[in-house]
Structures are given as C-alpha cells and as structure tokens.
Write an enzyme that holds these catalytic residues in place. Structure first.
Site, PDB file in Angstrom:
ATOM      1  N   ALA A 127       0.898  -1.181   0.048  1.00  0.00           N
ATOM      2  CA  ALA A 127       0.061   0.069   0.168  1.00  0.00           C
ATOM      3  C   ALA A 127       0.946   1.266  -0.036  1.00  0.00           C
ATOM      4  O   ALA A 127       2.051   1.047   0.629  1.00  0.00           O
ATOM      5  CB  ALA A 127      -0.979   0.138   1.198  1.00  0.00           C
ATOM      6  N   SER A 130       0.512   9.497   0.302  1.00  0.00           N
ATOM      7  CA  SER A 130       1.239  10.365   0.138  1.00  0.00           C
ATOM      8  C   SER A 130       2.412  10.545   1.415  1.00  0.00           C
ATOM      9  O   SER A 130       3.378  11.036   1.259  1.00  0.00           O
ATOM     10  CB  SER A 130       0.469  11.822   0.155  1.00  0.00           C
ATOM     11  OG  SER A 130      -0.312  11.766   1.248  1.00  0.00           O
ATOM     12  N   ILE A 131       2.053  10.273   2.433  1.00  0.00           N
ATOM     13  CA  ILE A 131       2.817  10.167   3.752  1.00  0.00           C
ATOM     14  C   ILE A 131       3.935   9.058   3.663  1.00  0.00           C
ATOM     15  O   ILE A 131       5.016   9.001   4.215  1.00  0.00           O
ATOM     16  CB  ILE A 131       2.057  10.694   4.905  1.00  0.00           C
ATOM     17  CG1 ILE A 131       1.501  11.738   4.962  1.00  0.00           C
ATOM     18  CG2 ILE A 131       3.055  10.677   6.146  1.00  0.00           C
ATOM     19  CD1 ILE A 131       2.117  12.905   4.761  1.00  0.00           C
ATOM     20  N   GLN A 133       4.322   4.468   2.955  1.00  0.00           N
ATOM     21  CA  GLN A 133       3.875   3.230   2.461  1.00  0.00           C
ATOM     22  C   GLN A 133       4.314   2.042   3.423  1.00  0.00           C
ATOM     23  O   GLN A 133       5.045   2.359   4.305  1.00  0.00           O
ATOM     24  CB  GLN A 133       4.631   3.069   1.093  1.00  0.00           C
ATOM     25  CG  GLN A 133       6.154   2.895   1.375  1.00  0.00           C
ATOM     26  CD  GLN A 133       6.658   2.613  -0.211  1.00  0.00           C
ATOM     27  OE1 GLN A 133       6.347   3.484  -1.226  1.00  0.00           O
ATOM     28  NE2 GLN A 133       7.593   1.893  -0.325  1.00  0.00           N
ATOM     29  N   VAL A 134       3.525   0.886   2.953  1.00  0.00           N
ATOM     30  CA  VAL A 134       3.481  -0.367   3.801  1.00  0.00           C
ATOM     31  C   VAL A 134       4.040  -1.454   3.118  1.00  0.00           C
ATOM     32  O   VAL A 134       3.769  -1.804   1.865  1.00  0.00           O
ATOM     33  CB  VAL A 134       2.160  -0.528   4.322  1.00  0.00           C
ATOM     34  CG1 VAL A 134       2.196  -1.853   5.250  1.00  0.00           C
ATOM     35  CG2 VAL A 134       1.715   0.579   5.213  1.00  0.00           C
ATOM     36  N   ASP A 283     -10.819   8.272  11.413  1.00  0.00           N
ATOM     37  CA  ASP A 283     -10.668   8.135   9.556  1.00  0.00           C
ATOM     38  C   ASP A 283     -11.117   6.520   9.360  1.00  0.00           C
ATOM     39  O   ASP A 283     -10.456   5.936   8.632  1.00  0.00           O
ATOM     40  CB  ASP A 283      -9.242   8.417   9.455  1.00  0.00           C
ATOM     41  CG  ASP A 283      -8.986   8.582   7.717  1.00  0.00           C
ATOM     42  OD1 ASP A 283      -9.812   8.790   7.097  1.00  0.00           O
ATOM     43  OD2 ASP A 283      -7.862   8.369   7.373  1.00  0.00           O
TER      44      ASP A 283
END
Length: 522
Positions: A127, A130-131, A133-134, A283
C-alpha cells in the site's frame, strides 16, 4: 527561489485550466480593471460544476493539496455543502517510492538493515499514500508484521507548499469580504499541524495502542499490536492483520458474514468509542476497515491507519448527549440554550432567534421515518445554521461529524434498513443516566475522595498558622483584634463547612456499605 517560482507557476496554470478564478471572483471585491484583465486571460468557459473543478485541480496539484482538500471536506461549518460533498471523494493514492529508499529509511531509523531485523522482508509495498507506504515482513520469532515507512523528504515538501498556502490565505483575507468567517489562515494553520502530526509515526502507534487497550475485552473490534522495539518517528512495525475489506460485500457474504450484524456492530463500536471512551478513530472510511474471517475472531471489525483520532472530554460528551436527546424530543429551545450555555454561541445571541433557525433547519429532517434520518446530516445542518450566529464549531465535533457520516454510509451500505437512532439510543440514555442523579454524584465523589482526604486533615493546621501569623505582627491592637475576629469567623465557617461535608461523606459511606451488604449496589 527558482523552485518556488516554478511551483507558483504550476499553481497558476492549474487555476487557469480549471477556471477556479470564476469561483474566487464571485466573492472578491476586485477593481473593474482587474476583472477586465481576468476576462481577457480567463476566457475559457468551464461547464463542470465548481466543486468538481476544484477537486480535479487539487488532484493535479499533488498529494499535499489532495490532503488539504480532504481536511476542507471535514469543515462543513466553513465550506458550502456542494464543495464538502465533492472534496470528500478525494483519494490519497500516489505511486510507491523506490524500495531501496524504504530500506535505507528503515536502516537509518532502526539502526539495522531489514535483513538483520526481520526473518523476511517483502521489498514490494502492499500500500502507498502521500505520507508513507507499507511493506509486509516476518519477525525472527515467526510473527507476521506490517512495516509502515515514512516517505523521505516529506517535511521539506510540506513546508514549501504550506508556505504558499499561508501566502494565499493572507491575500484572501485582504481582498475577500467573507474571509473573517472562513478564517483561511486558521484553516491553513490547522492543516499544518495535522500534516506535521502525521509525520510522526510514533503518534500513530500511540493512538493504536490506546484504542487496542480500550477494546482489549471486546468481541467487536480488533486493533493491531505495536512492536515498540521496532518503532520510531519514521518507521513503525505492527501486527499484520488479515481480513476482507469491508467494501467487498460479495466476498463477505460468500464467507458467511452476517451483514446486518456487521452493520449494527459498526454503530456500536463507534458510539462506544464516543460515549464510553471519549477517544475515537476519526478516519474510518472503508479503506481502513477489514473484517476478520479467522475462526477465532470471525466477523469482527479490524481497524487500520490511526493517524487521525478524535478526543472528547466530558463537556463535549454532555453537549452531544443533550443535543441528541433534545433532537429526539424536538426541543429546539434546549438545543439553542445548550449552544449559548457552552459558550460556542455569543452570549448576546437571542435564544428565540437561534431556536427558530434550528427548527427551520431540522423539522424537514424529522418529517421522515427515524431509520431514514442521518445523525451526521443533523450535525451538518446544525453547523451550517450556526454560521449565521457566529458559532465557533469545535474541531473535535467536526471530526466526529465527519466520522459519523462515514459510519452511517458504511452501515447503510451493509444494511439499508439500519435504524441508527434505535442503535444509538441506549448509549445516549446510559450516558445521561451516568451524568445526572445520585449515581453520578456518588461516582464523582468517589473519584474526588483521595483529593479530599489529603486536604481535610490540613485545614485546622492551616487555620492555626494564619491566626498565628497575624498575632505576631507588630500592628495596632485594635487592628489585631479586628483581624482575629475576622479570621475566627472565617475559621468557624470553615470548620462548620468541614463538619457538614464530613457528615455527608459519613452518611454516604455508611449508605454504600449497607447497600453493598444488601446487594443493592451503585
């Protein structure tokens, strides 16, 4: 400087491309000459609605502006409804950054390369946003984990774009008549704080840990465990969660998940977070929720991505419960009074005028079956009405409203017949029962008892010290007598108060002892 100029040129080009000048010009006091120049240069007519043009422009300007649009979509108290609805469609999806960069970031942050830290590390990310990734990995003890890595260079990128936004906000305040209500500089400042909070992944890990602790004994929600030995401000490692994305209803049905129960469970989870804990995942869109199909935890929600959470104190929860109960009863006067008593509406606001505005806004909503009424829409209409009365809508309540809309949309997607009011009512009634009456008094007194126990024994000594201090002063005897008499009266009143409180406490302690002995309980 050159890079900043090129960035400004890019922003200007996008504004021209999507005709955003037409959106701004309608609210600006611009000299006639400037309007003529705009007519010459911005001659292209755009047929799409303004909200769609704004969304497309933000997407083209890049991930920081996409996030800014997402933040604006949570401010229905400031933005028009059509723009709020359209900006809520913004998706934070960007291409992943190079895996070698991710490996270097992990090595720098945790002091060792992934090959040394993990038994296995998947270089291809699963995944990307913008901040961060995994990546998936496996610890040396065999536990499967997810590794979240901060995108390098984000701080400088954010600082540059925020500086441009602050410049634009200052310009808007100078030329836009309605800017005082929209508070552009405050909005940019809030966005700045929000983004810099997201840059600290330890904050997200702490949020997840708190939520996991709150639901440790629950059979409704699963939260991944954080492995603190592998966590830093730019890398966090958490338990890998397996499940079906909640938006894939066909797969859920095929797996045997009861969608009606799943829908009501989601509402229960949300209201438990709000009214029991005052700490909620803010969220909860479908991309951040999985459903477990593991036999041991079958059908439970799995929460992901804890960068945004909301917190409510007792004052906020009391405000919410009073308003919702008043809405149940259509007691719009009480709604207006609650706004003024809370200080969010100016003291000079006339109750009858605010009551009339709330009634005009909400009566059409309540002219439908309860199951068709949206909690989130009630709050949204209330915020929009409040704009006329200069009501300061609290950020935590706006987050709550946004999350409530997510939960409602998700719940009714799973079960179109979901009656949110019926599900929420027990929580509202339970909260009100806990906040008023003898039970609430006893609970609060029990919480304050340690503080009272430390203060009461000191009162006679403190009173004696005050008297002795005055007695040794070299002043006129009449003044001393007057002061002593005054202090004696104060001491007598204080001792009388202490005696009364002690008596009340003694009665309560005896009463609680008797009640527990006779299995009455509190």
């Amino acid at each position: 400087m050159i890079l900043k100029f090129l960035r400004l040129l890019k922003i200007f080009t996008v504004i021209v491309k999507y005709g955003l000048d037409e959106i701004a010009i309608s609210g600006l006091h611009v000299p006639r000459t400037a309007r003529l120049i705009n007519t010459v240069f911005f001659w292209r007519r755009i047929t799409s609605p303004r909200a769609i043009r704004l969304r497309l422009a933000l997407e083209e300007l890049g991930p920081i502006f996409v996030k800014f649009g997402q933040v604006l979509s949570t401010r229905p108290d400031l933005m028009p409804p059509d723009i709020v609805a359209e900006l809520s469609l913004l998706q934070d999806r960007v291409p992943p950054f190079d895996s070698d960069v991710a490996v270097a970031q992990i090595t720098r942050s945790l002091g060792a390369a992934p090959d040394m830290l993990f038994a296995a590390f998947e270089r291809t990310p699963v995944a990307s946003a913008s901040i961060a990734q995994v990546h998936f990995a496996t610890l040396k003890n065999g536990k499967e984990v997810a590794v979240k890595v901060l995108r390098p260079g984000m701080k400088s990128t954010i600082d540059e774009d925020i500086a441009l936004m602050q410049m634009a906000a200052g310009l808007i305040e100078k030329v836009w008549a309605d800017s005082r209500r929209l508070k552009p500089r405050e909005v940019v400042a809030e966005f700045d704080k929000y983004l810099h909070d997201e840059l600290d992944l330890m904050r997200e890990a702490a949020n997840a840990s708190q939520l996991r602790r709150n639901f440790a004994n629950s059979d409704l929600l699963l939260v991944p465990e954080m492995y603190w030995d592998y966590c830093s401000s730019s890398v966090i490692v958490m338990e890998r969660m397996n499940g079906i994305p909640i938006s894939q209803t066909d797969r859920l049905v095929a797996a045997g998940v009861d969608l009606k129960k799943l829908s009501s469970d989601g509402v229960e989870i949300f209201f438990t977070q709000v009214f029991r804990d005052g700490f909620f995942h803010a969220d909860m869109h479908p991309g951040n929720i999985l459903v477990s199909i593991d036999p041991a935890t079958f059908g439970r929600y799995i929460a992901l991505d804890f960068g945004i959470v909301g917190t409510l104190n007792d004052f906020d929860k009391d405000y919410l419960s009073q308003n919702f109960v008043a809405f149940f009863r259509r007691d719009y006067k009480r709604v207006a009074e609650a706004h003024i008593e809370s200080g969010w509406a100016p003291r000079e606001t006339r109750v009858d005028e605010l009551e009339a505005a709330v009634r005009a806004t909400c009566e059409p909503i309540f002219d439908r079956p309860l199951k068709d009424i949206s909690f989130g829409q009630v709050l949204l209409r209330l915020f929009q009405t409040s704009r006329r009365f200069n009501v300061e809508v609290q950020p935590q309540l706006v987050l709550l409203q946004k999350t409530m809309l997510n939960i409602e949309g998700l719940g009714r997607q799973l079960d179109p017949e979901l009656d949110l009011w019926k599900t929420a009512k027990p929580y509202l009634e339970r909260w009100m029962a806990e906040q008023v009456g003898w039970r609430a008094f006893v609970d609060h007194l029990r919480d304050e008892a340690p503080r009272y126990a430390a203060i009461f024994p000191q009162l006679p000594r403190l009173a004696h010290q005050v008297l002795e201090k005055h007695a040794h002063r070299e002043v006129d005897q009449d003044v001393v007598m007057a002061m002593l008499l005054h202090e004696q009266r104060r001491t007598n009143r204080l001792l009388m108060f202490v005696a009364c409180v002690a008596g009340v406490l003694a009665v309560l302690v005896v009463g609680m002892h008797v009640a527990q002995r006779w299995h009455w309980g509190f």
